[in-house]
Design a protein around this motif. Structure first.
Motif, PDB file in Angstrom:
ATOM      1  N   THR A   1     -44.122 -25.023   3.562  1.00 10.99           N
ATOM      2  CA  THR A   1     -43.281 -25.178   2.372  1.00 10.99           C
ATOM      3  C   THR A   1     -43.909 -26.175   1.392  1.00 10.99           C
ATOM      4  O   THR A   1     -43.781 -26.026   0.186  1.00 10.99           O
ATOM      5  CB  THR A   1     -41.851 -25.611   2.756  1.00 10.99           C
ATOM      6  OG1 THR A   1     -41.928 -26.778   3.580  1.00 10.99           O
ATOM      7  CG2 THR A   1     -41.158 -24.508   3.530  1.00 10.99           C
TER       8      THR A   1
ATOM      9  N   LEU B   1     -37.662 -23.531  -3.772  1.00 10.66           N
ATOM     10  CA  LEU B   1     -36.868 -23.014  -2.664  1.00 10.66           C
ATOM     11  C   LEU B   1     -35.689 -22.237  -3.239  1.00 10.66           C
ATOM     12  O   LEU B   1     -34.868 -22.810  -3.960  1.00 10.66           O
ATOM     13  CB  LEU B   1     -36.369 -24.176  -1.790  1.00 10.66           C
ATOM     14  CG  LEU B   1     -35.395 -23.783  -0.674  1.00 10.66           C
ATOM     15  CD1 LEU B   1     -36.044 -22.874   0.354  1.00 10.66           C
ATOM     16  CD2 LEU B   1     -34.829 -25.025   0.020  1.00 10.66           C
TER      17      LEU B   1
ATOM     18  N   GLY C   1     -33.426 -20.540  -1.294  1.00 15.22           N
ATOM     19  CA  GLY C   1     -32.287 -20.824  -0.432  1.00 15.22           C
ATOM     20  C   GLY C   1     -32.589 -20.415   1.002  1.00 15.22           C
ATOM     21  O   GLY C   1     -33.696 -19.960   1.314  1.00 15.22           O
ATOM     22  N   HIS C   2     -31.618 -20.631   1.853  1.00 18.03           N
ATOM     23  CA  HIS C   2     -31.728 -20.275   3.267  1.00 18.03           C
ATOM     24  C   HIS C   2     -30.856 -19.068   3.554  1.00 18.03           C
ATOM     25  O   HIS C   2     -29.750 -18.956   3.035  1.00 18.03           O
ATOM     26  CB  HIS C   2     -31.292 -21.453   4.156  1.00 18.03           C
ATOM     27  CG  HIS C   2     -32.292 -22.566   4.176  1.00 18.03           C
ATOM     28  ND1 HIS C   2     -33.213 -22.730   5.167  1.00 18.03           N
ATOM     29  CD2 HIS C   2     -32.533 -23.565   3.280  1.00 18.03           C
ATOM     30  CE1 HIS C   2     -33.966 -23.788   4.916  1.00 18.03           C
ATOM     31  NE2 HIS C   2     -33.573 -24.321   3.766  1.00 18.03           N
ATOM     32  N   HIS C   3     -31.336 -18.181   4.411  1.00 18.84           N
ATOM     33  CA  HIS C   3     -30.561 -16.998   4.746  1.00 18.84           C
ATOM     34  C   HIS C   3     -29.311 -17.404   5.518  1.00 18.84           C
ATOM     35  O   HIS C   3     -29.347 -18.335   6.318  1.00 18.84           O
ATOM     36  CB  HIS C   3     -31.413 -16.031   5.573  1.00 18.84           C
ATOM     37  CG  HIS C   3     -30.797 -14.675   5.685  1.00 18.84           C
ATOM     38  ND1 HIS C   3     -29.902 -14.349   6.676  1.00 18.84           N
ATOM     39  CD2 HIS C   3     -30.939 -13.575   4.910  1.00 18.84           C
ATOM     40  CE1 HIS C   3     -29.519 -13.077   6.515  1.00 18.84           C
ATOM     41  NE2 HIS C   3     -30.144 -12.587   5.444  1.00 18.84           N
TER      42      HIS C   3
ATOM     43  N   GLU D   1     -32.974 -17.714  10.608  1.00 22.25           N
ATOM     44  CA  GLU D   1     -33.743 -18.934  10.333  1.00 22.25           C
ATOM     45  C   GLU D   1     -34.890 -18.615   9.394  1.00 22.25           C
ATOM     46  O   GLU D   1     -36.068 -18.674   9.757  1.00 22.25           O
ATOM     47  CB  GLU D   1     -34.235 -19.544  11.642  1.00 22.25           C
ATOM     48  CG  GLU D   1     -33.086 -20.059  12.481  1.00 22.25           C
ATOM     49  CD  GLU D   1     -33.538 -20.772  13.738  1.00 22.25           C
ATOM     50  OE1 GLU D   1     -34.719 -20.625  14.115  1.00 22.25           O
ATOM     51  OE2 GLU D   1     -32.712 -21.482  14.319  1.00 22.25           O
TER      52      GLU D   1
ATOM     53  N   GLN E   1     -36.096 -18.746   5.119  1.00 21.63           N
ATOM     54  CA  GLN E   1     -35.848 -19.238   3.765  1.00 21.63           C
ATOM     55  C   GLN E   1     -36.692 -18.451   2.790  1.00 21.63           C
ATOM     56  O   GLN E   1     -37.679 -17.807   3.174  1.00 21.63           O
ATOM     57  CB  GLN E   1     -36.128 -20.736   3.660  1.00 21.63           C
ATOM     58  CG  GLN E   1     -37.395 -21.205   4.340  1.00 21.63           C
ATOM     59  CD  GLN E   1     -37.508 -22.719   4.387  1.00 21.63           C
ATOM     60  OE1 GLN E   1     -37.907 -23.341   3.415  1.00 21.63           O
ATOM     61  NE2 GLN E   1     -37.158 -23.295   5.511  1.00 21.63           N
TER      62      GLN E   1
ATOM     63  N   TRP F   1     -38.802 -18.527  -0.975  1.00 23.54           N
ATOM     64  CA  TRP F   1     -39.389 -19.332  -2.041  1.00 23.54           C
ATOM     65  C   TRP F   1     -39.749 -18.416  -3.199  1.00 23.54           C
ATOM     66  O   TRP F   1     -40.234 -17.310  -2.992  1.00 23.54           O
ATOM     67  CB  TRP F   1     -40.623 -20.081  -1.521  1.00 23.54           C
ATOM     68  CG  TRP F   1     -40.230 -21.201  -0.598  1.00 23.54           C
ATOM     69  CD1 TRP F   1     -39.745 -21.089   0.662  1.00 23.54           C
ATOM     70  CD2 TRP F   1     -40.258 -22.593  -0.909  1.00 23.54           C
ATOM     71  NE1 TRP F   1     -39.452 -22.330   1.175  1.00 23.54           N
ATOM     72  CE2 TRP F   1     -39.767 -23.285   0.232  1.00 23.54           C
ATOM     73  CE3 TRP F   1     -40.637 -23.345  -2.025  1.00 23.54           C
ATOM     74  CZ2 TRP F   1     -39.649 -24.675   0.276  1.00 23.54           C
ATOM     75  CZ3 TRP F   1     -40.539 -24.722  -1.973  1.00 23.54           C
ATOM     76  CH2 TRP F   1     -40.035 -25.384  -0.834  1.00 23.54           C
TER      77      TRP F   1
ATOM     78  N   SER G   1     -40.392 -17.576   7.625  1.00 25.27           N
ATOM     79  CA  SER G   1     -39.553 -17.556   8.824  1.00 25.27           C
ATOM     80  C   SER G   1     -40.132 -18.493   9.867  1.00 25.27           C
ATOM     81  O   SER G   1     -41.347 -18.656   9.980  1.00 25.27           O
ATOM     82  CB  SER G   1     -39.426 -16.133   9.365  1.00 25.27           C
ATOM     83  OG  SER G   1     -40.671 -15.628   9.702  1.00 25.27           O
TER      84      SER G   1
ATOM     85  N   PHE H   1     -29.422 -15.234   0.550  1.00 26.22           N
ATOM     86  CA  PHE H   1     -30.044 -16.564   0.675  1.00 26.22           C
ATOM     87  C   PHE H   1     -29.335 -17.584  -0.211  1.00 26.22           C
ATOM     88  O   PHE H   1     -29.813 -18.709  -0.389  1.00 26.22           O
ATOM     89  CB  PHE H   1     -31.526 -16.506   0.270  1.00 26.22           C
ATOM     90  CG  PHE H   1     -32.400 -15.773   1.252  1.00 26.22           C
ATOM     91  CD1 PHE H   1     -32.427 -14.385   1.288  1.00 26.22           C
ATOM     92  CD2 PHE H   1     -33.190 -16.474   2.157  1.00 26.22           C
ATOM     93  CE1 PHE H   1     -33.230 -13.711   2.192  1.00 26.22           C
ATOM     94  CE2 PHE H   1     -34.004 -15.809   3.064  1.00 26.22           C
ATOM     95  CZ  PHE H   1     -34.013 -14.417   3.082  1.00 26.22           C
TER      96      PHE H   1
END
Lengths: 633, 633
Positions: free
Chosen positions: A313, A323, A325-327, A331, A333, A335, A345, A435
């Protein structure tokens, strides 16, 4: 279409071959004499096993130097034919391939040959078998398919016909158009093989370099179309002598082979559609079409799987990615920058199905970063998925929660997960909402505008298979391969591209047995190349953010001046920003490479009309990566 | 003779290449542009490093498409030449290779080319360098060495000469005899490359398949002899583009390269001896002879190193060998039968220097049985040892106690220890006394009479090197290579033999990246073939003693009847005794294989005039070995 394949195409024991051929979905198989001779399985038992597997034994082959003989030798050939007829009775195989004679002693007398074929036909009739006479391209006197066919007609025996082999016809520069005029009842068998165009003697070319249809340079659609027009309705069989296939896993070669036939069937069906539709041509082969091809209109995403989340990252951040977001349930994310979407991942280790690196050869088995998935935007993702599975690709299992966008994918032969996504309505795909990415969070004036190309490493046994996969499933076209010299050997590179260049996918074949530096081929780094209209500004900001560039030697910059006559000011800016430079007849190319992370690095490119991939600069990169790796180990 | 090698022949970084070239013992090196461009070392620094290593930088190359140009392009070529001259000044390199133009735009006008070469000569003079113009075999207009030489004469400039390259001359079918007539002062450089004869386009042939002198099919002794007659006194340099060399360890490639030049020098010196002796030809190259070759008159012994002492000696016993005795100071025993002497040494693991098996790929790292040494009987063992070390082979360290026969040896490229023993006075060698063997303990009527051949596996990177080693050190001749199909790929086999056939040594090249069965190439079994005049009796007794034969399938025996028309009685005896059968125009061949022990098995052969090695039967063996290995893993 009755699909078949010769056991000589495949590795393993005869029993392993039959099992793989059946499980790939072929209808039948040709038994190569030597495969039977070395096997402990009795012919009757083999017949039974094939029956259990649902395979017909379509051909027994080859019967060599059995015709065009002096009387004494011909008597012995008839004795051999009787024995072979007995054996075929036990095998339950009806057709025997008789090759044209390649001995310097072969007799050049068409009348005699016709008479001998006729006498052989009588023996064949006794045993209830039939003979398919084939002109080998290097036959002493009979080396053209038209000649073999004339001899068959002159032999005039119901048990004597001809076998057509596309390699023998096309490698010798033969004209396949005469196939249309042949009596289909006299064509007893058809073998197909493709090959790359080479200036090599036909025997070496045939023995080592044949490939499956679609993996070479021959026009096999034309051959197939002519067969259909002739009214031929028998088996279409693959006979491929290939050094790599002989070593490769038997199951995947069989899948690759059937994919090539299905693809060829589909292409031929499409080429003949007007004739068949109007009734001008009767399709007695019963060619089945595949779901229509859907060429990618762009990159949906690229997935990086990594154990070094921080490093990965950080690298993306330094290149200007944000970024997204996160799913919400995985696990994973995302970008974002421009239209480039990198899914990151977290993995405890490599989960790539067919790692392009032998796991034993990784420098560090615990540190992994790799391109694990490629998502494409398609007009009809469902059709693409159906097409790929019809072509033998295995689906990637995925869990989706209610409300999540369905995403289907398959494994490419190189082990990459290939996902078929829809072409988005708006500027961004709908899945970003999973996300937590808001529409207005998307950048509109990013320096990096999207993905220029993704470079995927192939293991050498699967290179042709990879090319056919991307051709047949996604409709990508291939450009001629190039060799790039590196410190541990030549790296072969071939670019697959969609018709409108929306997707470019260079496939790289690295030497796998390199002993110098144990670098390339051992862990050939893949990369994601990002597009920008101002690579200098990307580089400047990246320097400010602390990006680790791949260092470019001063000698390179001095050579740039020699090669291109660049002025000192331009070169000193390139040098300062670690940029490389190339030029072709269409324009200029500026780019830089990051250091490698795990088995992957990033490149940022600015095309000013340039159409290449910086092949001239690749040796500089390979040498720099080699030095870094040597310093580490 | 001033020996040189182009950096493009070698793997690794430029710095690694220089170090390897110097340590192999070359006098100089050609710097390939790309090697410098990718290097972080400045030209001045490189010059210094080469100086420290005792290497001259003999040539900078290539200057491409710099002549045969239209005026605008030529102006740019002159600009590039100025820059290159500057660079060469920093490098301290005097000679620049200028290639004939390969572009479709090349101008076909000899007067213009001569004028351009002259103008380039003026630029060269300014920089204190000289230009060696070379005709590439695929040059657009200039592709013959005579043509290039004529242009050089027409250019008439002291800084313009020609470069001769044996590949470009011989691949294009050129006649090297004109070299003798050339003004040696106009030959600025000589590059040598050999190649196997192939029917392939010259560019692909040149780029991928060049080999060192003595490893291919070209007559380079003839080329060298003509160079000597011309009076040429400059560097003799190797320029080899070879895919394998690019991957192989840089040090061993350098040693292999120098070996090829020393061998060529020796051969040329021998060919020219009468002329030089009579003063007809002046040897300005100063060719140095090697210690005379001493062809082996027989097998002194074969050494098996094993961790399975019980299994190994049991196998020998079952084949009729007798324990001769134990060595008085080493953990080594000798087993005897006829003139076959098998030395069995106890080892805690493989000590072969270059294992033919990648140690990571052994099935069982703790169980080893391998052919570790080959002892040859020679008329002059001392000369053979000196010759081999002069050819770059490393001596095998050995400890001898006072009173023990001295035995010197070197490592072959495949890692086998090669020992040079004397041809014995009596029927048995003197060293047997160190094992406590009494003269009268030697059998006089043994069923096994001696060693027929020993089959040694080669790793693919070192195959050409192995052939050259056995040719140059022991004077063995090579026969054309054959491909044998096995379940994991093709095995390439080439037989090396002494002039009178006293020693036969097939070299086998197994696929190293096989993924099917992980068998061949991974642990390709080597073998010792023992000669008998009654293999049936050997087999009968071995059955009685419980020998584990390699089982031969019934299908093989049925095919024997078909192929050879053998009668049922003969075949049923073969079947009963696990014997295989072959026949050539010289006679019959009966043989059997034992099961594999570690990485080695034994074969017993009876030749009834037959001259081959049972290549037709090898696939049967490979398949049986594959099945056994699959069953075990």
């Amino acid at each position: 279409m009755h699909t078949s394949i010769a056991t000589v195409c495949l590795s393993g024991t005869l029993e392993e071959k039959l099992e793989a051929v059946a499980s790939a979905g072929f209808d039948g198989v040709e038994i190569f004499t030597q495969d039977l001779v070395v096997s402990p399985t009795a012919p009757e038992e083999l017949r039974e096993r094939a029956g259990d597997l649902g395979l017909s034994l379509d051909l027994y082959q080859p019967f060599r130097n059995g015709v065009e003989l002096d009387p004494v030798a011909f008597d012995d050939a008839l004795r051999r034919l009787h024995r072979t007829g007995d054996l075929m009775g036990r095998l339950g195989t009806e057709t025997l391939l008789v090759c044209s004679n390649v001995s310097p002693d072969a007799v050049a007398d068409d009348d005699l040959v016709a008479e001998q074929l006729h006498r052989m036909g009588d023996v064949a009739a006794e045993h209830g078998i039939r003979l398919a006479y084939e002109a080998l391209a290097w036959g002493t006197h009979v080396n053209g398919h038209d000649h073999a066919h004339r001899l068959v007609l002159a032999a005039d025996h119901p048990h004597v016909g001809t076998c057509l082999d596309s390699f023998h016809i096309l490698s010798a520069g033969g004209d396949p158009s005469s196939i249309e005029e042949m009596d289909p009842g006299r064509i007893f068998f058809v073998q197909l093989a493709d090959a790359p165009l080479m200036h090599l003697d036909p025997l070496s070319w045939s023995r080592h370099h044949r490939v499956f249809p679609g993996e070479g340079d021959f026009d096999l659609v034309d051959v197939m179309a002519r067969l259909v027009r002739s009214g031929y309705a028998g088996p279409i069989s693959l006979e491929i002598f290939n050094d790599s296939f002989r070593q490769a896993d038997v199951h995947r070669t069989a899948v690759d082979g059937l994919r090539s036939l299905r693809w060829l069937e589909d292409r031929t069906r499409a080429a003949l559609a007007p004739e068949i539709g109007s009734g001008r041509t009767r399709d007695r082969l019963e060619l089945q079409p595949l779901p229509a091809i859907s060429a990618p209109s762009g990159w949906d995403f690229v997935e990086l799987r990594t154990t070094d989340l921080g490093d990965t990252t950080r690298l993306l951040h330094r290149l200007g990615f944000r970024l997204g977001g996160h799913h919400r349930s995985k696990e994973v994310q995302v970008w974002l920058q421009g239209s480039a979407r990198i899914v990151v991942s977290e993995a405890g280790g490599s989960t790539r199905r067919e790692p392009h690196i032998d796991p034993r050869e990784r420098t560090d088995a615990h540190s992994v970063a790799e391109v694990s998935g490629l998502g494409f935007e398609l007009s009809d993702p469902g059709a693409a998925f159906q097409r790929s599975t019809a072509l033998g690709s295995a689906p990637v299992p995925r869990h989706e929660l209610p409300g999540e966008a369905p995403l289907r994918g398959v494994w490419a032969p190189d082990g990459t997960e290939i996902f078929f996504g829809p072409t988005p309505d708006g500027s961004a795909p709908g899945w970003l909402s999973e996300f937590g990415v808001e529409e207005d969070a998307l950048g509109t004036s990013d320096l990096i505008t999207g993905i220029d190309h993704v470079n995927v490493a192939q293991r050498w046994q699967h290179y042709d298979e990879g090319v056919l996969f991307y051709t047949s499933v996604l409709g990508l076209g291939s450009t001629p391969a190039q060799d790039v010299p590196g410190p541990s050997g030549l790296v072969r590179s071939q670019v697959m591209r969609s018709p409108d260049d929306a997707v470019r996918l260079p496939l790289n074949l690295a030497p796998t047995a390199a002993e110098q530096g144990s670098f390339v081929g051992v862990a050939y780094p893949e990369h994601i190349a990002l597009a920008s209209e101002d690579v200098r500004e990307v580089a400047r900001r990246a320097i400010h953010r602390g990006l680790e560039f791949l260092e470019i030697p001063e000698n390179y910059y001095e050579d740039l001046v020699t090669r291109f006559g660049l002025d000192e000011e331009t070169v000193s800016e390139l040098r300062e920003l670690n940029l490389l430079y190339d030029r072709d007849e269409h324009g200029e190319f500026l780019h830089f490479y990051t250091r490698t992370l795990g088995d992957v690095f990033m490149e940022v490119v600015e095309r000013r009309g340039y159409r290449g991939f910086g092949a001239e600069d690749a040796p500089v990169r390979l040498a720099a990566q080699y030095r870094l790796r040597s310093a580490r180990t």
